[in-house]
Design a protein around this motif. Structure first.
Motif, PDB file in Angstrom:
ATOM      1  N   TRP A  45      46.956  -0.765 -69.305  1.00 37.24           N
ATOM      2  CA  TRP A  45      45.922  -1.291 -68.424  1.00 37.24           C
ATOM      3  C   TRP A  45      46.478  -2.509 -67.698  1.00 37.24           C
ATOM      4  CZ3 TRP A  45      44.787   1.385 -72.759  1.00 37.24           C
ATOM      5  CH2 TRP A  45      43.706   2.274 -72.712  1.00 37.24           C
ATOM      6  N   PRO A  46      45.765  -2.962 -66.679  1.00 33.98           N
ATOM      7  CA  PRO A  46      46.251  -4.187 -66.002  1.00 33.98           C
ATOM      8  C   PRO A  46      46.352  -5.362 -66.971  1.00 33.98           C
ATOM      9  CG  PRO A  46      44.519  -3.140 -64.699  1.00 33.98           C
ATOM     10  CD  PRO A  46      44.605  -2.387 -65.989  1.00 33.98           C
ATOM     11  N   HIS A  47      45.538  -5.351 -68.036  1.00 34.72           N
ATOM     12  CA  HIS A  47      45.554  -6.492 -68.952  1.00 34.72           C
ATOM     13  C   HIS A  47      46.493  -6.268 -70.133  1.00 34.72           C
ATOM     14  CE1 HIS A  47      42.230  -3.793 -70.231  1.00 34.72           C
ATOM     15  NE2 HIS A  47      42.792  -3.970 -71.394  1.00 34.72           N
ATOM     16  N   THR A  48      47.247  -5.162 -70.119  1.00 35.81           N
ATOM     17  CA  THR A  48      48.185  -4.918 -71.211  1.00 35.81           C
ATOM     18  C   THR A  48      49.378  -5.864 -71.071  1.00 35.81           C
ATOM     19  OG1 THR A  48      47.501  -2.617 -71.168  1.00 35.81           O
ATOM     20  CG2 THR A  48      49.508  -3.120 -72.392  1.00 35.81           C
ATOM     21  N   GLY A  49      49.940  -6.255 -72.185  1.00 36.29           N
ATOM     22  CA  GLY A  49      51.113  -7.138 -72.154  1.00 36.29           C
ATOM     23  C   GLY A  49      50.705  -8.590 -72.194  1.00 36.29           C
ATOM     24  N   PRO A  50      51.638  -9.449 -72.608  1.00 40.50           N
ATOM     25  CA  PRO A  50      51.279 -10.850 -72.860  1.00 40.50           C
ATOM     26  C   PRO A  50      50.810 -11.615 -71.623  1.00 40.50           C
ATOM     27  CG  PRO A  50      53.647 -10.498 -73.079  1.00 40.50           C
ATOM     28  CD  PRO A  50      53.037  -9.154 -72.939  1.00 40.50           C
ATOM     29  N   PHE A  51      51.113 -11.119 -70.418  1.00 37.51           N
ATOM     30  CA  PHE A  51      50.691 -11.866 -69.230  1.00 37.51           C
ATOM     31  C   PHE A  51      49.638 -11.105 -68.432  1.00 37.51           C
ATOM     32  CE2 PHE A  51      55.208 -12.832 -70.029  1.00 37.51           C
ATOM     33  CZ  PHE A  51      55.018 -14.112 -70.511  1.00 37.51           C
ATOM     34  N   GLY A  52      49.143 -10.009 -68.997  1.00 36.01           N
ATOM     35  CA  GLY A  52      48.185  -9.181 -68.269  1.00 36.01           C
ATOM     36  C   GLY A  52      46.857  -9.888 -68.051  1.00 36.01           C
ATOM     37  N   LYS A  53      46.184  -9.500 -66.966  1.00 35.42           N
ATOM     38  CA  LYS A  53      44.854 -10.055 -66.672  1.00 35.42           C
ATOM     39  C   LYS A  53      43.892  -8.901 -66.466  1.00 35.42           C
ATOM     40  CE  LYS A  53      45.412 -14.668 -65.247  1.00 35.42           C
ATOM     41  NZ  LYS A  53      46.864 -14.890 -65.235  1.00 35.42           N
ATOM     42  N   PHE A  54      42.613  -9.142 -66.801  1.00 34.48           N
ATOM     43  CA  PHE A  54      41.609  -8.112 -66.571  1.00 34.48           C
ATOM     44  C   PHE A  54      41.464  -7.870 -65.082  1.00 34.48           C
ATOM     45  CE2 PHE A  54      39.690  -9.540 -70.740  1.00 34.48           C
ATOM     46  CZ  PHE A  54      39.940  -8.348 -71.394  1.00 34.48           C
ATOM     47  N   ARG A 236      45.506 -16.261 -73.698  1.00 40.24           N
ATOM     48  CA  ARG A 236      46.904 -16.113 -73.297  1.00 40.24           C
ATOM     49  C   ARG A 236      47.377 -17.304 -72.476  1.00 40.24           C
ATOM     50  NH1 ARG A 236      46.523  -9.762 -71.639  1.00 40.24           N
ATOM     51  NH2 ARG A 236      46.834  -8.923 -73.717  1.00 40.24           N
ATOM     52  N   ARG A 237      46.468 -17.834 -71.637  1.00 42.54           N
ATOM     53  CA  ARG A 237      46.866 -18.959 -70.798  1.00 42.54           C
ATOM     54  C   ARG A 237      47.162 -20.188 -71.662  1.00 42.54           C
ATOM     55  NH1 ARG A 237      42.692 -18.517 -67.310  1.00 42.54           N
ATOM     56  NH2 ARG A 237      41.653 -20.354 -68.139  1.00 42.54           N
ATOM     57  N   VAL A 238      46.234 -20.477 -72.575  1.00 45.71           N
ATOM     58  CA  VAL A 238      46.440 -21.632 -73.451  1.00 45.71           C
ATOM     59  C   VAL A 238      47.679 -21.413 -74.317  1.00 45.71           C
ATOM     60  CG1 VAL A 238      45.444 -22.991 -75.326  1.00 45.71           C
ATOM     61  CG2 VAL A 238      43.995 -22.175 -73.484  1.00 45.71           C
ATOM     62  N   GLY A 239      47.861 -20.181 -74.788  1.00 43.10           N
ATOM     63  CA  GLY A 239      49.018 -19.873 -75.627  1.00 43.10           C
ATOM     64  C   GLY A 239      50.317 -20.113 -74.894  1.00 43.10           C
ATOM     65  N   LEU A 240      50.355 -19.678 -73.649  1.00 40.41           N
ATOM     66  CA  LEU A 240      51.585 -19.840 -72.869  1.00 40.41           C
ATOM     67  C   LEU A 240      51.878 -21.319 -72.629  1.00 40.41           C
ATOM     68  CD1 LEU A 240      53.613 -17.933 -71.582  1.00 40.41           C
ATOM     69  CD2 LEU A 240      52.411 -18.234 -69.417  1.00 40.41           C
ATOM     70  N   ALA A 241      50.837 -22.058 -72.250  1.00 41.40           N
ATOM     71  CA  ALA A 241      51.032 -23.490 -72.024  1.00 41.40           C
ATOM     72  C   ALA A 241      51.501 -24.165 -73.303  1.00 41.40           C
ATOM     73  CB  ALA A 241      49.722 -24.119 -71.529  1.00 41.40           C
ATOM     74  N   SER A 242      50.889 -23.789 -74.440  1.00 37.79           N
ATOM     75  CA  SER A 242      51.284 -24.399 -75.706  1.00 37.79           C
ATOM     76  C   SER A 242      52.735 -24.071 -76.038  1.00 37.79           C
ATOM     77  CB  SER A 242      50.398 -23.894 -76.842  1.00 37.79           C
ATOM     78  OG  SER A 242      49.050 -24.028 -76.507  1.00 37.79           O
ATOM     79  N   LEU A 243      53.133 -22.832 -75.781  1.00 40.69           N
ATOM     80  CA  LEU A 243      54.513 -22.448 -76.101  1.00 40.69           C
ATOM     81  C   LEU A 243      55.504 -23.220 -75.232  1.00 40.69           C
ATOM     82  CD1 LEU A 243      54.447 -18.603 -76.729  1.00 40.69           C
ATOM     83  CD2 LEU A 243      54.704 -20.449 -78.371  1.00 40.69           C
ATOM     84  N   LEU A 244      55.174 -23.357 -73.948  1.00 38.04           N
ATOM     85  CA  LEU A 244      56.075 -24.117 -73.072  1.00 38.04           C
ATOM     86  C   LEU A 244      56.206 -25.551 -73.568  1.00 38.04           C
ATOM     87  CD1 LEU A 244      55.063 -22.857 -69.522  1.00 38.04           C
ATOM     88  CD2 LEU A 244      57.235 -22.524 -70.708  1.00 38.04           C
ATOM     89  N   PHE A 245      55.053 -26.143 -73.870  1.00 32.05           N
ATOM     90  CA  PHE A 245      55.053 -27.522 -74.352  1.00 32.05           C
ATOM     91  C   PHE A 245      55.861 -27.642 -75.640  1.00 32.05           C
ATOM     92  CE2 PHE A 245      53.407 -30.939 -76.902  1.00 32.05           C
ATOM     93  CZ  PHE A 245      53.341 -31.987 -76.015  1.00 32.05           C
ATOM     94  N   LEU A 246      55.626 -26.723 -76.561  1.00 26.71           N
ATOM     95  CA  LEU A 246      56.308 -26.799 -77.854  1.00 26.71           C
ATOM     96  C   LEU A 246      57.814 -26.557 -77.706  1.00 26.71           C
ATOM     97  CD1 LEU A 246      53.744 -24.995 -80.158  1.00 26.71           C
ATOM     98  CD2 LEU A 246      54.488 -27.370 -80.329  1.00 26.71           C
ATOM     99  N   SER A 247      58.199 -25.721 -76.737  1.00 22.57           N
ATOM    100  CA  SER A 247      59.632 -25.492 -76.526  1.00 22.57           C
ATOM    101  C   SER A 247      60.318 -26.786 -76.121  1.00 22.57           C
ATOM    102  CB  SER A 247      59.851 -24.433 -75.456  1.00 22.57           C
ATOM    103  OG  SER A 247      59.096 -23.297 -75.754  1.00 22.57           O
ATOM    104  N   ILE A 248      59.666 -27.518 -75.201  1.00 23.09           N
ATOM    105  CA  ILE A 248      60.252 -28.798 -74.788  1.00 23.09           C
ATOM    106  C   ILE A 248      60.303 -29.744 -75.981  1.00 23.09           C
ATOM    107  CG2 ILE A 248      59.987 -30.771 -73.247  1.00 23.09           C
ATOM    108  CD1 ILE A 248      58.483 -28.861 -71.342  1.00 23.09           C
ATOM    109  N   LEU A 249      59.211 -29.771 -76.727  1.00 22.96           N
ATOM    110  CA  LEU A 249      59.166 -30.654 -77.895  1.00 22.96           C
ATOM    111  C   LEU A 249      60.243 -30.258 -78.905  1.00 22.96           C
ATOM    112  CD1 LEU A 249      57.650 -33.010 -79.154  1.00 22.96           C
ATOM    113  CD2 LEU A 249      56.138 -31.382 -80.265  1.00 22.96           C
ATOM    114  N   ALA A 250      60.472 -28.949 -79.040  1.00 20.27           N
ATOM    115  CA  ALA A 250      61.502 -28.495 -79.984  1.00 20.27           C
ATOM    116  C   ALA A 250      62.876 -28.975 -79.550  1.00 20.27           C
ATOM    117  CB  ALA A 250      61.478 -26.970 -80.091  1.00 20.27           C
TER     118      ALA A 250
END
Lengths: 266, 435, 180
Positions: A45-54, A236-250
């Protein structure tokens, strides 16, 4: 002492297990249902996958299918009419949709049970007041609530899609489909009480999309995914932002770690 | 705290002096996780999992307190209240998914922590009590996690509660009364959900208390290390802060990345779909399985399929399942080898890795339906589990010839790159070797 | 490696790294705290009830109904011409909380909508339901500490400091009021 007791206990356990291991098994017949049962089809579906949207238009079409087809037997207990604003309906449209249904209420003057038109703040209309009534009306089958169906089935979206499009096959010769049930190899027991719910052209889409069984199944599954996980996009949006932030922090914390240890690591 | 060369806390400002003589909390922190706690310098990353476990516990407590503000412990409303959290409470879905997956991550971290202890012989003298407190924590965690899983009152909640409480009915004579006492009725019902909620809320604080005891007990001898030999002097250690705080902070960010990735993108991957179906006492799910972290023990429970020696199969299973955890309490006395680290125990090392594989196999079998070949595989794996701890370990530790141990931690570390030996650390952070 | 001399030029960079890491960690912690604070704000189902529609078609002159808005009682009352005329005679300057008749009925003359919450300590005054005591001034009477309100909900006697509060409301049609 501990070791002696332990060894004795260990030997007893191993003896019992070895005995159980060696006991001959009764020959089991392969379950004919298992051989007929099929894994769900692969669909996306259009929303399938980690970046998909309804796709909002698809959700609205799916809502239409739910409303015109599914809702006569299946409830959507945990969804409120007001939630429909999130899939692109205006508040006025939501109010009009809600007002099409009557919900139980108490007359404020007499205290008698009456019905009143539903409000956007109400939960979706329930086709049956309780499980017993649902079974009585459906040949003792219980149409499950659909608000969580996608999360409540393994491989939920593909499963529901496959189920909806899995009718029409002839059962293999010699396989009896009991009275009142329908053959569907995607159902766990391959005999499902629900008769084929979708046929081509069953609903008329306002946006002109041809209402094939495949299209309607996809649309309603998309809608049900939204009904089960209305938070999907923001999650997914919050998750992606958190992952980006945490990557920099890592990276920063790694550099800090290396620098702190710089004078001791050989 | 533990070594004479540990840095001493000295309050700098007048206020800190004033505070130190009244409530020496900064001193406690300084000595527990600050510069005043000397730690073996050669700890590898597996030694970070203890701190991660503590972090995971805190996440569970904080998210749990918040969820309890919205949850309703009643069979008629519990399921709907969870959906209320998921849909209506501001960021409720986030908090609930963190709590749900946080439990799984807590167990992942704790299991790695346990196997690290098994590999490096962390349970041996003088750290037996540290180890035993850890086993107590594991038991409390399992009870807490199980009761938490019942609270949404989905199908797996109900039937999990049914199966686990039925275990107790295997006990002769008093079994059935005990089961009824546990659930507060003839089957799991409203009395069950309310008591489980109460206990699920309070047990994490008990765990926290045991964790404090455990950390206290650990600080007496200090950490083990990958060589397994004792700390001999200041050249063997580094102060906890800043060296290990920096290291722990780095691993914490990696942990958070994994935690966030799962919680936000595949939040239900570790759960069971059936728990999104409201509990129905009249219809059993096709396969009742516990959460993944209990699967190995579930496999042990189910491995006993034959009545033998006047004991019914069900009771064998229950005894074995509890024994499989409780035997860990006796591990310090089952393994008599004086060498701690498996790095210097060639035979034990082989059996250690066999145990790792064995537990993974048990977990796999636990998730499978009770049919062949899984039952027989489960029986073999269970046999190895008990044989490993109760038979192999005592024998191996008696007959094994360990490899030669290094003379000191510093030698083990610095000897690897001889070129660096000359450049012994200095700069006031680490004292020069005493010899 | 790092003896005091060689480490010297490194120190500014090291400081920057530590500060950056610490700042990032602090920002992250603060951001992670927000959901735990925000979850205590009203949830979506509560916010959806911020506005309430009331059907007032059944209210005749001189009658009142009680309804609920934002979990608080609201009295919707239709005044008789006699009550309004009586109220017009009262000198506003003598009142404790000086409000005119028009101010009490800002949307439509003859319709009074006010909260059923006594401004003294929050009890629900009597007088809206049939047969309830209306107090010495023929309006509402709070039994907790004896506050008397007139038919327009204005405080006339007793400990309450203010008139009954008027919520924001509009007439969606002749028979439907939206409060909120």
């Amino acid at each position: 002492m501990v070791r002696l007791v332990g060894m004795a206990l260990g030997l007893v356990f191993c003896f019992v297990l070895a005995w159980a291991f060696l006991v001959p098994r009764e020959a089991t017949q392969p379950d004919p249902v298992k051989l007929l049962h099929r894994e769900p089809k692969e669909v996306s579906w259009p929303h399938t996958g980690p970046f998909g949207k309804f796709d909002r238009a698809q959700l609205q079409r799916g809502f239409q299918v739910y409303k015109e087809v599914c809702s006569s037997c299946h409830g959507l207990y945990h969804v409120h009419y007001r939630d429909l604003e999130k899939i692109g309906f205006t508040p006025a449209q939501v109010k009009a949709i809600a007002a099409e249904y009557e919900v139980p209420a108490i007359d404020p003057n007499t205290g008698e049970t009456i019905t009143r038109p539903a409000l956007p703040t109400d939960k979706f209309y329930r086709p049956f007041p309780n499980e017993q009534a649902a079974r009585a009306a459906n040949n003792n089958a219980y149409p499950p609530d659909l608000s969580l169906i996608i999360k409540a089935r393994k491989n939920g979206e593909s499963y529901v899609y496959s189920l909806l499009t899995g009718y029409g096959e002839e059962p293999p010769p010699g396989f009896e489909v009991p009275d009142g049930l329908n053959y569907n190899p995607y159902f766990h027991s391959v005999n499902i009480a629900m008769a084929q719910p979708l046929v081509d052209g069953q609903v008329e889409y306002a946006d002109g999309t041809p209402a094939t069984v495949d299209q309607m199944a996809k649309d309603v599954v998309a809608f049900l995914r939204w009904a089960a996980e209305p938070e999907l996009e923001v999650r997914r949006r919050v998750g992606l932002a958190s992952l980006l932030f945490l990557s920099i922090l890592a990276v920063l914390s790694y550099l800090t770690y290396r620098r702190v240890w710089a004078d001791v690591k050989p | 705290m533990s070594f004479p060369w540990a840095e001493q806390y000295e309050p700098k400002s007048p206020f800190m002096k004033w505070l130190d003589s009244r409530l020496p909390l900064p001193r406690l922190v300084f000595n527990a996780v600050g510069p005043g706690y000397p730690v073996p310098r050669n700890l590898n990353f597996f030694y970070n999992f203890g701190v991660l476990a503590g972090f995971a516990l805190l996440v569970q407590i904080i998210t749990g307190i918040v969820l309890a503000m919205h949850y309703s412990a009643h069979i008629d409303t519990a399921f709907a209240s969870i959906e209320h959290i998921m849909r209506d409470v501001n960021q409720g879905w986030l908090i609930r998914y963190l709590h749900m997956n946080g439990a799984s991550f807590f167990f992942i971290v704790v299991y790695v922590h346990i196997f690290r202890g098994l590999y490096y012989g962390s349970y041996k003298a003088p750290r037996e009590i540290v180890w035993m407190l850890g086993v107590v924590i594991l038991l409390l965690m399992m009870a807490t996690a199980f009761m938490g899983y019942v609270l949404p009152w989905g199908q797996m909640s109900f039937w999990g509660a049914q199966v686990i409480t039925s275990l107790f009915s295997a006990i002769p004579l008093v079994g059935e009364p005990i089961r009824q006492w546990l659930v507060g009725g003839f089957a799991p019902d409203n009395a069950t959900i309310t008591r489980f909620f109460s206990l699920h809320y309070v047990l994490p604080f008990v765990i926290l208390g045991v964790v404090i005891l455990k950390v206290w007990a650990l600080h007496i001898p200090g950490s083990t290390n990958p060589t397994g030999i004792d700390v001999k002097g200041p050249q063997d250690t580094l102060p906890f802060h800043p060296y290990f705080t920096a290291k722990d902070f780095f691993t914490l960010t990696l942990y958070l990345i994994a935690f966030v990735a799962v919680s936000f993108f595949i939040p239900n991957a570790l759960g069971h779909p059936d728990n999104y179906i409201p509990a129905n006492p009249l219809s059993t799910p096709e396969h009742i399985v516990p959460e993944w972290y209990l699967l190995p023990f579930y496999a042990i429970l189910r491995a006993f399929t034959v009545d033998l020696l006047f004991v019914p199969a069900k009771l064998w299973g229950v005894i074995a399942m509890f024994a499989s955890i409780l035997l860990l309490l006796f591990l310090p006395w089952l393994d008599t080898s004086r060498v701690r680290s498996a790095n210097y125990r060639p035979v034990y090392r082989i059996f250690f890795w066999l145990l790792v594989v064995d537990v993974l196999v048990l977990g796999y079998v636990g998730a499978m339906p009770a049919e062949e070949p899984y039952v027989r595989i489960g029986q073999l794996a269970t046999m190895y589990y008990f044989a490993h701890f109760l038979i192999i370990l005592p024998i191996v530790s008696a007959v094994e010839k360990p490899l030669p141990l290094p003379n000191s931690i510093a030698e083990a570390v610095l000897g690897k790159s001889a070129a660096q030996v000359a450049a012994a650390p200095s700069g006031g952070v680490v004292a020069q070797p005493a010899e | 490696m790092a003896d005091a001399q060689t480490a010297q030029p490194d120190i500014p960079r090291r400081d920057f790294l530590y500060i950056a890491t610490g700042a990032f960690g602090a920002v992250g912690t603060a951001a992670a705290l927000w959901p735990f604070i925000n979850q205590m704000n009203p949830a979506a189902n509560v916010r959806a009830l911020a506005k309430t529609e009331v059907d007032v078609s059944a209210i005749e002159e001189g009658m009142a109904i009680k309804t609920i808005w934002q979990s608080k009682p609201v009295f919707v009352k239709r005044l008789t011409a006699a009550e309004i005329a009586e109220a017009e005679k009262v000198d506003v300057a003598t009142l404790r909380d000086k409000q005119t008749v028009a101010e009490r009925m800002p949307v439509k003359r003859g319709w009074l909508v006010n909260l059923g919450v006594c401004t003294h300590l929050g009890c629900v005054p009597l007088g809206a339901g049939q047969g309830e005591p209306k107090g010495d001034y023929g309006g509402f009477f709070c039994p907790c500490h004896g506050s008397h309100y007139d038919p327009l909900g204005r405080i006339r006697r007793g400990p309450a400091p203010l008139n009954l509060e008027i919520p924001p409301y509009t007439f969606k049609s002749d028979t439907v009021i939206e409060i909120g």
